[in-house]
Design a protein around this motif. Structure first.
Motif, PDB file in Angstrom:
ATOM      1  N   ARG A 322       0.810  -1.539   0.007  1.00  0.00           N
ATOM      2  CA  ARG A 322       0.197   0.031   0.131  1.00  0.00           C
ATOM      3  C   ARG A 322       0.972   1.451  -0.175  1.00  0.00           C
ATOM      4  NH1 ARG A 322      -4.892  -1.475   3.948  1.00  0.00           N
ATOM      5  NH2 ARG A 322      -2.881  -1.906   5.588  1.00  0.00           N
ATOM      6  N   ARG A 323       2.391   1.233   0.551  1.00  0.00           N
ATOM      7  CA  ARG A 323       2.778   2.189   0.677  1.00  0.00           C
ATOM      8  C   ARG A 323       3.330   2.494  -0.279  1.00  0.00           C
ATOM      9  NH1 ARG A 323       7.827   2.767   1.216  1.00  0.00           N
ATOM     10  NH2 ARG A 323       8.775   0.680   1.581  1.00  0.00           N
ATOM     11  N   GLU A 327       3.324   6.419  -2.708  1.00  0.00           N
ATOM     12  CA  GLU A 327       3.977   6.663  -2.792  1.00  0.00           C
ATOM     13  C   GLU A 327       4.840   6.851  -3.873  1.00  0.00           C
ATOM     14  OE1 GLU A 327       6.561   5.836   0.930  1.00  0.00           O
ATOM     15  OE2 GLU A 327       8.413   6.372  -0.592  1.00  0.00           O
ATOM     16  N   TYR A 328       4.977   5.962  -4.987  1.00  0.00           N
ATOM     17  CA  TYR A 328       5.283   6.080  -6.123  1.00  0.00           C
ATOM     18  C   TYR A 328       4.818   5.870  -6.729  1.00  0.00           C
ATOM     19  CZ  TYR A 328       9.362   4.322  -3.837  1.00  0.00           C
ATOM     20  OH  TYR A 328      10.247   4.279  -2.556  1.00  0.00           O
ATOM     21  N   GLY A 329       3.101   5.421  -6.758  1.00  0.00           N
ATOM     22  CA  GLY A 329       2.043   5.892  -7.758  1.00  0.00           C
ATOM     23  C   GLY A 329       2.195   4.855  -8.964  1.00  0.00           C
ATOM     24  N   LEU A 330       2.084   3.638  -8.083  1.00  0.00           N
ATOM     25  CA  LEU A 330       1.421   2.298  -8.829  1.00  0.00           C
ATOM     26  C   LEU A 330       0.698   2.105  -8.711  1.00  0.00           C
ATOM     27  CD1 LEU A 330       5.089   1.110  -7.750  1.00  0.00           C
ATOM     28  CD2 LEU A 330       4.574   1.821  -9.414  1.00  0.00           C
ATOM     29  N   GLY A 331       0.228   1.320  -9.846  1.00  0.00           N
ATOM     30  CA  GLY A 331      -1.017   0.177  -9.555  1.00  0.00           C
ATOM     31  C   GLY A 331      -1.065  -0.856  -8.809  1.00  0.00           C
ATOM     32  N   GLN A 334       0.934  -4.260  -9.767  1.00  0.00           N
ATOM     33  CA  GLN A 334       1.826  -4.067  -9.565  1.00  0.00           C
ATOM     34  C   GLN A 334       2.515  -3.452  -8.262  1.00  0.00           C
ATOM     35  OE1 GLN A 334       2.314   0.632 -11.953  1.00  0.00           O
ATOM     36  NE2 GLN A 334       3.952  -0.266 -13.073  1.00  0.00           N
ATOM     37  N   ALA A 335       1.816  -3.033  -7.348  1.00  0.00           N
ATOM     38  CA  ALA A 335       2.708  -2.859  -6.279  1.00  0.00           C
ATOM     39  C   ALA A 335       2.587  -4.201  -5.718  1.00  0.00           C
ATOM     40  CB  ALA A 335       1.816  -1.784  -5.397  1.00  0.00           C
ATOM     41  N   SER A 336       1.962  -5.006  -5.384  1.00  0.00           N
ATOM     42  CA  SER A 336       1.261  -6.329  -5.000  1.00  0.00           C
ATOM     43  C   SER A 336       2.767  -7.148  -5.614  1.00  0.00           C
ATOM     44  CB  SER A 336       0.200  -7.103  -4.852  1.00  0.00           C
ATOM     45  OG  SER A 336       0.195  -8.352  -5.506  1.00  0.00           O
ATOM     46  N   ALA A 365      11.489   8.254 -12.652  1.00  0.00           N
ATOM     47  CA  ALA A 365      11.802   7.120 -12.219  1.00  0.00           C
ATOM     48  C   ALA A 365      11.512   5.882 -11.465  1.00  0.00           C
ATOM     49  CB  ALA A 365      13.237   7.528 -10.404  1.00  0.00           C
ATOM     50  N   ALA A 366      10.339   6.149 -10.695  1.00  0.00           N
ATOM     51  CA  ALA A 366       9.248   4.703 -10.325  1.00  0.00           C
ATOM     52  C   ALA A 366       8.469   4.160 -11.912  1.00  0.00           C
ATOM     53  CB  ALA A 366       8.548   5.783  -9.865  1.00  0.00           C
ATOM     54  N   GLU A 367       8.690   4.949 -12.135  1.00  0.00           N
ATOM     55  CA  GLU A 367       7.033   4.241 -13.263  1.00  0.00           C
ATOM     56  C   GLU A 367       9.009   3.542 -14.789  1.00  0.00           C
ATOM     57  OE1 GLU A 367       6.282   6.866 -16.855  1.00  0.00           O
ATOM     58  OE2 GLU A 367       4.613   4.785 -17.409  1.00  0.00           O
ATOM     59  N   ARG A 368       9.845   3.749 -14.747  1.00  0.00           N
ATOM     60  CA  ARG A 368      10.455   3.549 -16.138  1.00  0.00           C
ATOM     61  C   ARG A 368      11.334   2.268 -14.534  1.00  0.00           C
ATOM     62  NH1 ARG A 368       9.119   4.030 -19.620  1.00  0.00           N
ATOM     63  NH2 ARG A 368      10.703   2.570 -20.563  1.00  0.00           N
TER      64      ARG A 368
END
Ligand code: ADP
Ligand code: ZN
Ligand code: MG
Length: 519
Positions: A322-323, A327-331, A334-336, A365-368
């Motif tokens: 969840r963080r 924090e990184y704007g992930l789906g 994706q985060a899981s 950076a977060a996305e790439r």
């Protein structure tokens, strides 16, 4: 919905202590049978067990991670029964004073209306559904420490017994009957597995029996409370837990619908037939005659022990997921996926922070980095038979991946070259910037060199060039576009693939505009 279902799980996890729970024998999986044994774990008369402090620390760590309260005073009982794999004829376990009690965990659950017990519309055959943020609280009744038994091996007409496992540390985690569906139970097992791996106390390997689950299930008319419970054993994957429970709930409801009564019994999951089968009924259930183990003193955790346990509480997978998403704007998915293993999530955060330190925009950076990890990194791990937990062993370290991301973000290499750099770093363990320099892979950005590349292409393609200029002069944008793209491609090729595409495009467009104005 006429019926309600109740599921409580008892999960046993093998703690990764170096030695067994009550003696100094090595605790290891896969060693030569009966080599890790001594008079204590073989149950010789007159021997004295001694409590493994590391086992208690790990047990307490799991208990705290599951929000249990640690017992101020905890002791052991003897659970008496006979079985050939248990040389003492009793198991040292905990009955009255588990290490931890009264905890809870929150699990992600499917949106309202999905997978209700017994309505047949649940996500049968599917894994746990994506939750969209909805969670359900499962109460943890207790966590207690005990020893494992040995292992029976049935080979044709003979039965063999291996006592290497006898006396190894086992933690039993018992939930209240708070699950309603097989899918919820499956999600819990997966989450618990990740949790104990994050904590570093269990490898979570269900096939090797490091994490084992017994599932208790009952149904009743809605509002009528718990029904008579059936315990399902032999569930050696989280999928079988779900399938076994789904089968059992359907069986019990069908029985009740016919006016029958569910018998309290122990059933086995038959994975070949996809069904549960009677193992033993309540009538032959055991009376274990628990009594306090006289050879082990009670354990009273002191302040130093408790602070040691608290210090080991890492951020747990679900919280981290969840963080990371926030924090990184992930789906969510994706985060899981990134939080599958602690090492993988560590790699991600370290690479993003290194890329930012190299001047890459935070969101980029977060996305790439997430894209690299879901794609090339996973591909390489799979190819080499490694898991995401092994990401730290790759020569493309998080800092090196960050350097590749930074080279692309700065326009110094193309996305295509970046993959070649990645492969080279992976093979050689070299620094990305060195790979780029040594191989001359840096993109050409010098205006004179770009102009020369464009001129070379135009000279080689006079027909396309004049057609494009003519189309531009008469305002035929639809015709200009493909011709221009074609000429950009030719210009880049003329530079040996190294001219920066954006600059080439700009130079070519300027050249076309100048020529078309003169027409
Ligand atoms: P036992 O003494 O038979 O081991 P416990 O009370 O220790 O029973 O419970 C074992 C597990 O069974 C727990 O996870 C508990 O939540 C679950 N459980 C107990 N009663 C029921 C029931 N009627 N239906 C479903 N699960 C139950
Ligand atoms: Zn021993
Ligand atoms: Mg019990």
């Amino acid at each position: 919905m006429k019926y309600q279902s109740f599921i409580g799980l008892e999960v046993h996890i093998h703690l990764l202590t170096r030695t067994k729970a009550f003696c100094g024998c090595k605790a290891a999986f896969g060693d030569e049978p009966n080599t890790n044994v001594c008079p204590v774990c073989m149950g010789y008369p007159g021997v004295l067990p001694a409590l493994n402090a590391e086992a208690v620390r790990m047990a307490a760590l799991v208990a705290r991670a599951l929000n249990c309260e640690l017992s101020a005073r905890t002791w052991f009982e003897r659970k008496q029964y006979f079985y050939p794999d248990m040389p003492k004829n009793y198991q040292i376990s905990q009955f009255a004073s588990p290490v931890g009690v009264g905890g809870y965990v929150d699990i992600p659950v499917a949106a309202e209306g999905d997978g209700l017990a017994g309505d047949g519309s649940g996500p049968a055959g599917s894994g746990p559904a994506v939750s969209g943020g909805r969670t359900k609280r499962i109460r943890i009744k207790e966590c207690h420490l005990e020893e494992d038994a040995g292992k029976m091996i049935h080979a044709g007409n003979v039965s063999l017994v291996d006592y290497n496992r006898a006396g190894t540390s086992l933690l039993e985690i018992v939930t209240e009957p708070d699950f309603e569906t097989g899918a919820e139970a499956e999600t819990y097992i997966q989450q618990l597995r990740r949790t104990v791996r994050y904590l570093g106390v269990c490898d979570g390997n269900m096939e090797e029996g490091s994490l084992r689950c017994d599932a208790n299930v009952s149904i009743n008319l809605r509002g009528a409370g718990l029904g008579p419970k059936v315990e399902i054993k032999n569930l050696n994957s989280s999928r079988f837990v779900r399938l076994g429970l789904e089968y059992e709930i359907a069986r019990q409801i069908a029985l009740a619908e016919k006016g029958g009564v569910v018998r309290q019994e122990t059933r086995l999951w038959n994975e070949n037939r996809d069904q549960t089968e009677t193992m033993r009924s309540k009538e032959d259930s055991h009376d274990y005659r628990f009594f306090p183990e006289p050879d082990l003193p009670a354990f009273e955790p002191d302040a130093a022990f408790i602070s040691g346990v608290e210090a080991g509480l890492v951020e747990l997978p679900f919280d981290r997921e969840r963080r990371l998403a926030l924090e990184y704007g992930l789906g969510e998915e994706q985060a899981s996926a990134l939080c599958e293993e602690r090492a993988f999530a560590d790699y991600y955060e370290s690479a993003v922070s290194a890329a930012r330190a190299l001047g890459v925009d935070g969101a980029v950076a977060a996305e790439r980095v997430a894209i690299w990890m879901a794609g090339d990194l996973r591909r390489v791990l799979n190819r080499d038979g490694l898991g995401t937990a092994d990401v730290g062993s790759l020569r493309v370290t998080s800092v090196r991946l960050a350097a590749i991301v930074a080279l692309v973000a700065a326009g110094r290499i193309s996305a295509k070259i970046a993959r070649q750099v990645f492969d080279a770093v992976l093979a050689e363990g070299s620094e990305p910037a060195d790979v780029v320099a040594a191989r001359g892979w840096e993109m050409v950005v010098d205006p004179a060199a770009i102009a020369a590349a464009v001129e070379a292409a135009l000279a080689a393609e006079p027909a396309a060039f004049s057609e494009a200029a003519a189309a531009l002069a008469r305002g035929d944008a639809a015709r200009v576009k493909p011709l221009s793209a074609y000429l950009v491609g030719k210009s880049i090729a003329a530079s040996g693939g190294k001219a920066e595409p954006g600059l080439v495009k700009a130079a070519l467009e300027a050249r076309l505009a100048a020529v078309s104005r003169a027409l």
